[in-house]
Design a protein around this motif. Structure first.
Motif, PDB file in Angstrom:
ATOM      1  N   GLY A 360       0.783  -1.237   0.000  1.00 39.80           N
ATOM      2  CA  GLY A 360       0.000   0.000   0.000  1.00 39.80           C
ATOM      3  C   GLY A 360       0.808   1.277   0.000  1.00 39.80           C
ATOM      4  N   PHE A 361       2.133   1.175  -0.240  1.00 35.19           N
ATOM      5  CA  PHE A 361       2.966   2.383  -0.346  1.00 35.19           C
ATOM      6  C   PHE A 361       3.526   2.413  -1.767  1.00 35.19           C
ATOM      7  CE2 PHE A 361       3.011   0.909   4.020  1.00 35.19           C
ATOM      8  CZ  PHE A 361       2.744   2.054   4.758  1.00 35.19           C
ATOM      9  N   PRO A 362       2.757   2.949  -2.736  1.00 38.91           N
ATOM     10  CA  PRO A 362       3.130   2.814  -4.161  1.00 38.91           C
ATOM     11  C   PRO A 362       4.497   3.385  -4.495  1.00 38.91           C
ATOM     12  CG  PRO A 362       1.296   4.370  -3.863  1.00 38.91           C
ATOM     13  CD  PRO A 362       1.490   3.684  -2.557  1.00 38.91           C
ATOM     14  N   ASP A 363       4.973   4.383  -3.710  1.00 32.98           N
ATOM     15  CA  ASP A 363       6.281   4.977  -4.018  1.00 32.98           C
ATOM     16  C   ASP A 363       7.441   4.196  -3.398  1.00 32.98           C
ATOM     17  OD1 ASP A 363       5.042   6.984  -5.444  1.00 32.98           O
ATOM     18  OD2 ASP A 363       4.820   8.265  -3.669  1.00 32.98           O
ATOM     19  N   GLY A 364       7.103   3.229  -2.545  1.00 32.47           N
ATOM     20  CA  GLY A 364       8.157   2.408  -1.939  1.00 32.47           C
ATOM     21  C   GLY A 364       8.981   3.171  -0.920  1.00 32.47           C
ATOM     22  N   ASP A 365      10.271   2.932  -0.959  1.00 32.69           N
ATOM     23  CA  ASP A 365      11.209   3.509   0.012  1.00 32.69           C
ATOM     24  C   ASP A 365      11.597   4.923  -0.443  1.00 32.69           C
ATOM     25  OD1 ASP A 365      13.120   3.812   2.007  1.00 32.69           O
ATOM     26  OD2 ASP A 365      14.619   2.548   1.028  1.00 32.69           O
ATOM     27  N   VAL A 366      10.961   5.937   0.127  1.00 37.22           N
ATOM     28  CA  VAL A 366      11.234   7.329  -0.267  1.00 37.22           C
ATOM     29  C   VAL A 366      11.540   8.169   0.970  1.00 37.22           C
ATOM     30  CG1 VAL A 366       9.899   7.371  -2.410  1.00 37.22           C
ATOM     31  CG2 VAL A 366       8.743   7.825  -0.246  1.00 37.22           C
ATOM     32  N   ASN A 367      12.224   9.283   0.734  1.00 40.71           N
ATOM     33  CA  ASN A 367      12.521  10.207   1.832  1.00 40.71           C
ATOM     34  C   ASN A 367      11.249  10.955   2.248  1.00 40.71           C
ATOM     35  OD1 ASN A 367      15.266   9.563   1.826  1.00 40.71           O
ATOM     36  ND2 ASN A 367      15.702  11.048   0.213  1.00 40.71           N
ATOM     37  N   CYS A 368      11.166  11.267   3.537  1.00 41.98           N
ATOM     38  CA  CYS A 368      10.034  12.071   4.002  1.00 41.98           C
ATOM     39  C   CYS A 368      10.474  13.536   4.087  1.00 41.98           C
ATOM     40  CB  CYS A 368       9.510  11.542   5.342  1.00 41.98           C
ATOM     41  SG  CYS A 368      10.702  11.627   6.686  1.00 41.98           S
ATOM     42  N   GLU A 369       9.678  14.367   4.773  1.00 38.26           N
ATOM     43  CA  GLU A 369       9.948  15.819   4.768  1.00 38.26           C
ATOM     44  C   GLU A 369      11.293  16.179   5.409  1.00 38.26           C
ATOM     45  OE1 GLU A 369       7.743  14.664   8.440  1.00 38.26           O
ATOM     46  OE2 GLU A 369       7.433  14.325   6.302  1.00 38.26           O
ATOM     47  N   GLY A 371      14.015  14.838   4.635  1.00 42.39           N
ATOM     48  CA  GLY A 371      15.085  14.561   3.673  1.00 42.39           C
ATOM     49  C   GLY A 371      15.679  13.174   3.847  1.00 42.39           C
ATOM     50  N   TYR A 372      15.169  12.434   4.839  1.00 46.57           N
ATOM     51  CA  TYR A 372      15.631  11.066   5.088  1.00 46.57           C
ATOM     52  C   TYR A 372      14.450  10.107   5.068  1.00 46.57           C
ATOM     53  CZ  TYR A 372      20.181  12.885   6.592  1.00 46.57           C
ATOM     54  OH  TYR A 372      21.409  13.485   6.617  1.00 46.57           O
ATOM     55  N   SER A 373      14.751   8.819   4.933  1.00 47.40           N
ATOM     56  CA  SER A 373      13.714   7.792   5.035  1.00 47.40           C
ATOM     57  C   SER A 373      13.162   7.791   6.457  1.00 47.40           C
ATOM     58  CB  SER A 373      14.330   6.416   4.732  1.00 47.40           C
ATOM     59  OG  SER A 373      13.493   5.385   5.216  1.00 47.40           O
ATOM     60  N   PRO A 374      11.848   7.534   6.632  1.00 44.51           N
ATOM     61  CA  PRO A 374      11.325   7.453   7.998  1.00 44.51           C
ATOM     62  C   PRO A 374      11.814   6.201   8.729  1.00 44.51           C
ATOM     63  CG  PRO A 374       9.594   6.950   6.398  1.00 44.51           C
ATOM     64  CD  PRO A 374      10.795   7.378   5.615  1.00 44.51           C
ATOM     65  N   PHE A 375      12.411   5.246   7.971  1.00 45.98           N
ATOM     66  CA  PHE A 375      12.927   4.025   8.589  1.00 45.98           C
ATOM     67  C   PHE A 375      14.418   4.215   8.879  1.00 45.98           C
ATOM     68  CE2 PHE A 375       9.337   2.858   5.918  1.00 45.98           C
ATOM     69  CZ  PHE A 375       8.547   2.137   6.809  1.00 45.98           C
ATOM     70  N   PRO A 376      14.788   4.287  10.154  1.00 48.78           N
ATOM     71  CA  PRO A 376      16.194   4.576  10.475  1.00 48.78           C
ATOM     72  C   PRO A 376      17.139   3.467  10.025  1.00 48.78           C
ATOM     73  CG  PRO A 376      14.908   4.195  12.493  1.00 48.78           C
ATOM     74  CD  PRO A 376      13.951   4.147  11.358  1.00 48.78           C
ATOM     75  N   GLY A 377      18.392   3.835   9.758  1.00 46.52           N
ATOM     76  CA  GLY A 377      19.389   2.890   9.247  1.00 46.52           C
ATOM     77  C   GLY A 377      20.030   2.079  10.365  1.00 46.52           C
ATOM     78  N   ASN A 378      19.933   0.773  10.244  1.00 48.37           N
ATOM     79  CA  ASN A 378      20.484  -0.126  11.260  1.00 48.37           C
ATOM     80  C   ASN A 378      22.009  -0.204  11.139  1.00 48.37           C
ATOM     81  OD1 ASN A 378      20.792  -2.424  13.051  1.00 48.37           O
ATOM     82  ND2 ASN A 378      21.018  -3.637  11.195  1.00 48.37           N
ATOM     83  N   ILE A 379      22.728  -0.013  12.260  1.00 48.93           N
ATOM     84  CA  ILE A 379      24.196  -0.097  12.206  1.00 48.93           C
ATOM     85  C   ILE A 379      24.733  -1.292  12.996  1.00 48.93           C
ATOM     86  CG2 ILE A 379      24.484   2.364  11.714  1.00 48.93           C
ATOM     87  CD1 ILE A 379      25.411   2.724  14.651  1.00 48.93           C
ATOM     88  N   ASN A 380      23.823  -2.232  13.322  1.00 51.89           N
ATOM     89  CA  ASN A 380      24.241  -3.497  13.942  1.00 51.89           C
ATOM     90  C   ASN A 380      24.942  -3.329  15.284  1.00 51.89           C
ATOM     91  OD1 ASN A 380      23.150  -5.347  12.295  1.00 51.89           O
ATOM     92  ND2 ASN A 380      25.034  -6.048  11.358  1.00 51.89           N
ATOM     93  N   GLN A 381      24.469  -2.400  16.081  1.00 51.26           N
ATOM     94  CA  GLN A 381      24.916  -2.322  17.474  1.00 51.26           C
ATOM     95  C   GLN A 381      23.645  -2.435  18.314  1.00 51.26           C
ATOM     96  OE1 GLN A 381      28.217  -1.842  17.014  1.00 51.26           O
ATOM     97  NE2 GLN A 381      28.071  -0.906  15.013  1.00 51.26           N
ATOM     98  N   LEU A 382      23.629  -3.419  19.214  1.00 50.20           N
ATOM     99  CA  LEU A 382      22.418  -3.703  19.983  1.00 50.20           C
ATOM    100  C   LEU A 382      22.686  -3.601  21.472  1.00 50.20           C
ATOM    101  CD1 LEU A 382      21.233  -7.057  18.305  1.00 50.20           C
ATOM    102  CD2 LEU A 382      20.252  -4.805  17.928  1.00 50.20           C
ATOM    103  N   ILE A 383      21.697  -3.103  22.208  1.00 52.07           N
ATOM    104  CA  ILE A 383      21.748  -3.166  23.676  1.00 52.07           C
ATOM    105  C   ILE A 383      20.549  -3.994  24.118  1.00 52.07           C
ATOM    106  CG2 ILE A 383      21.792  -1.869  25.840  1.00 52.07           C
ATOM    107  CD1 ILE A 383      22.786   0.568  24.246  1.00 52.07           C
ATOM    108  N   LEU A 384      20.827  -5.124  24.783  1.00 51.42           N
ATOM    109  CA  LEU A 384      19.761  -6.012  25.231  1.00 51.42           C
ATOM    110  C   LEU A 384      19.677  -6.004  26.747  1.00 51.42           C
ATOM    111  CD1 LEU A 384      20.375  -9.130  22.937  1.00 51.42           C
ATOM    112  CD2 LEU A 384      19.045  -7.080  22.458  1.00 51.42           C
ATOM    113  N   GLU A 385      18.437  -6.018  27.249  1.00 54.06           N
ATOM    114  CA  GLU A 385      18.221  -6.107  28.702  1.00 54.06           C
ATOM    115  C   GLU A 385      18.451  -7.564  29.102  1.00 54.06           C
ATOM    116  OE1 GLU A 385      16.254  -6.811  32.365  1.00 54.06           O
ATOM    117  OE2 GLU A 385      15.286  -7.452  30.513  1.00 54.06           O
TER     118      GLU A 385
END
Length: 624
Positions: A360-369, A371-385
């Motif tokens: 349902g997102f016809p434009d796919g992965d696009v920047n929002c207002e 200037g970046y994607s609303p989905f943050p970029g994962n850098i593979n550093q995790l903190i687990l409880e």
């Protein structure tokens, strides 16, 4: 006759060899094996692996190799949660899904998860940094370091590479000194408490284990107590030769199963089986922090990230950076299934765009207002409880969701170009968590938190303009940029960078500024040590190697190196002007230059500098 003799030998050992009666080559060799090895043989036959024994010669021929085969099978069996039977079962299911073209995201709709967006240096950031430093003594740090530097054009282990070449500090030294600085600062903030050692674990592999030990021992563990450091070595997993998950034999030795790396997701099963998680819980620890082997900026982001975990009560906190749409970095995404299940996980960049278009997102992965994607970029550093982490791993035996990526010969998907294997990724841990799990993220500016070193000069030079190079060149320059920008925020007048090209990569060259973690662990630390009217020109080099060095009214145009013991307090100011250090270009093909230098494309030529070494306790002043 031979079969009768073999059967008689087996009955004396009280071993039932009936399972191998249709496999004469195995049956006649069973008497050579221990009862445990016979049980492994039985399991392999029952799991459709009879082909492994088809070529076995008569007893008396290659008997040592036959036993060595079972030694290897025993290792493969014990190092995998649930053993080889479980590995083969999961492999068949995943290979069937792959052949059928099953989409792992079927039924899921993506949305933007909740998390914390931090801006370096503001009051919110400082508040989280303070909370994180206070809590750091209740954390364990786990470095995932199973890889060699071959992809970088470097033959050593990646953690031995210098993360900057002003002082030559390698990645591992930087990480250990950062953990020690956190340990000390955390203790100071909780005065009266007991001084705790922060556990430091390194996951190694066959490729890196011995060299990691050598690096640590030859440098006295970079100041950490050897008992504080634990190494966990990951084993490889069996390769699969076809869709039936038949184990592949090594092309060079028919008495060995071919193996390949399983992926950094192994860190979870290693921690679980080692017993360390329970030790840590008994010692009152609350957090486990996972990080990758060549991101020189990471510890600038860690104090605030721990602060977010403790303040928000996150069970899982993924560190992230703003991400441009379609950038080659996974996006942290909330996935909600039609059956009500939901999870917050990393979705690889090449999967995110089609997933959005299909839901349902016809434009796919696009920047929002922004200037970046609303989905943050994962850098593979995790903190687990820690408590919820232990409970989850109890359920899975330390295993996490795997995937398989066979390269098929043709569209029929009936045979592979080469053997495949199951793989797992550290960041897929949240896939099995219950809906009640609090899974969030912490976004920080990429200039502060993320400059991985993973591409060789040739590959980096082909990266489209404007995209990150992720090379040794860009990684080192990113350290100078971050330190320059942090000092700017602390009130220092730092000159703008100039653009230069090294190894075919155009990078910003900021003043070359480095400091030890004990000097500038947090922004509040740095602000407290810099005052008055300070300025640094673009051609300058500044190295601060000591905890109690205070910079006031310093005007630097050249090179300045200050080195002091913790018991010395040094005040630095005045006008320092000299010929400084210059950057010399180096060709990455020039084999007369050491690998770790030529992959950068530059080296420092020390023309002139002002140096101050304070090796005695007391108060000192350097006023140029």
């Amino acid at each position: 006759m031979e079969a009768a003799v073999a059967t008689e030998s087996l009955s004396k050992l009280n071993i039932n060899g009936d399972f191998a009666s249709s496999l004469p080559n195995l049956h006649k060799n069973l008497h050579l094996l221990s009862p445990q090895q016979v049980e492994l043989a039985k399991m392999l036959v029952e799991k459709g692996q009879s082909h492994l024994f088809e070529h076995w010669p008569e007893p008396g021929v290659d008997d040592g190799e036959k036993k060595a085969f079972f030694d290897q099978v025993a290792r493969l069996n014990s190092s995998y949660p649930g053993g080889l039977a479980s590995y083969i079962k999961i492999a068949r299911e995943l290979l069937a899904d792959s052949k059928a073209g099953k989409n792992p995201f079927d039924g899921f709709t993506p949305s933007v998860p909740t998390g914390e967006n931090l801006s370096h240096g503001d009051e919110n950031f400082i508040k989280f940094e303070e909370a994180g430093v206070k809590e750091a003594q209740n954390a364990a740090f786990v470095l995932v370091a199973g890889g060699l530097g071959e992809r970088l054009g470097y033959n050593g282990i990646k953690v031995a590479l210098p993360y900057e070449t002003i002082t030559g500090t390698c990645f591992l030294q930087n990480y250990i000194e950062s953990v020690l600085a956190l340990q000390e600062a955390s203790y100071r903030m909780t005065q009266g408490g007991q001084k705790k050692e922060i556990p430091f674990v390194i996951m190694t592999s066959d490729d890196t284990h011995a060299r990691t030990v050598e690096l640590l021992e030859s440098h006295s563990y970079f100041g950490m107590r050897p008992t504080q450091v634990k190494l966990l070595k990951q084993e490889k997993v069996a390769c699969l030769e076809d869709n039936d998950a038949r184990l592949a034999l090594d092309p060079h030795n028919k008495f060995r199963v071919q193996t390949k790396p399983h992926g950094h997701g192994d860190v979870h099963s290693l921690l679980y089986s080692s017993g360390l998680l329970y030790e840590w819980r008994d010692a009152g620890l609350r957090w486990v922090l996972f990080f990758q082997d060549t991101n020189g900026l990471l510890f600038k982001a860690i104090p605030a990230s721990i602060g977010v975990s403790v303040t928000k009560g996150y069970h899982v906190n993924s560190l992230a950076v703003p991400r441009k749409a379609k950038e080659a970095i996974g996006g942290i995404t909330k996935l909600t299934h039609t059956d009500g299940r939901s999870m917050v996980i990393n979705v690889e960049y090449n999967q995110l765009d089609p997933l959005l278009r299909a839901t349902g997102f016809p434009d796919g992965d696009v920047n929002c207002e922004t200037g970046y994607s609303p989905f943050p970029g994962n850098i593979n550093q995790l903190i687990l409880e820690l408590d919820s982490y232990i409970e989850e791993l109890k359920k899975t035996g330390g295993g996490i969701k795997e995937f398989v990526n066979p390269k098929y010969k043709d569209a029929s998907k009936t045979s592979f170009k080469s053997s495949t294997r199951l793989e797992c990724m550290m960041q897929d841990y949240p896939k099995t968590l219950p809906p009640s799990a609090r899974v969030g993220f912490t976004v920080m500016d990429a200039w502060l938190a993320y400059a991985p070193v993973k591409n060789n000069p040739e590959d980096a030079a082909k990266v489209p303009k404007g995209n990150p190079y992720h090379s040794a060149t860009s990684g080192e320059m990113a350290v100078y940029r971050a330190n320059s920008l942090i000092l700017r925020k602390a009130g220092v007048k730092v000159d703008n960078p100039v653009n230069e090209v090294f190894n075919g990569q155009e990078v910003e060259v900021w003043p070359r500024i480095v400091w030890k973690p004990t000097w500038g662990l947090t922004f509040a630390d740095i602000r407290s040590k810099v005052s008055g009217s300070c300025s640094i020109t673009q051609r300058s080099t500044l190295a601060i190697k000591g905890q109690n060095i205070f910079v006031k009214d310093l005007s630097l145009d050249g090179a300045l190196v200050i080195d002091s013991i913790d018991e010395a307090e040094v005040k630095v100011g005045g006008s320092v002007q000299n010929k400084g250090w210059i950057l010399e270009k180096v060709d990455y093909k020039d084999t007369s230059v050491p690998e770790e230098i030529r992959i950068r494309g530059f080296r420092f030529k020390q023309i002139e500098q002002l140096e101050k070494h304070c090796s005695e306790p007391g108060k000192f002043e350097l006023k140029a």
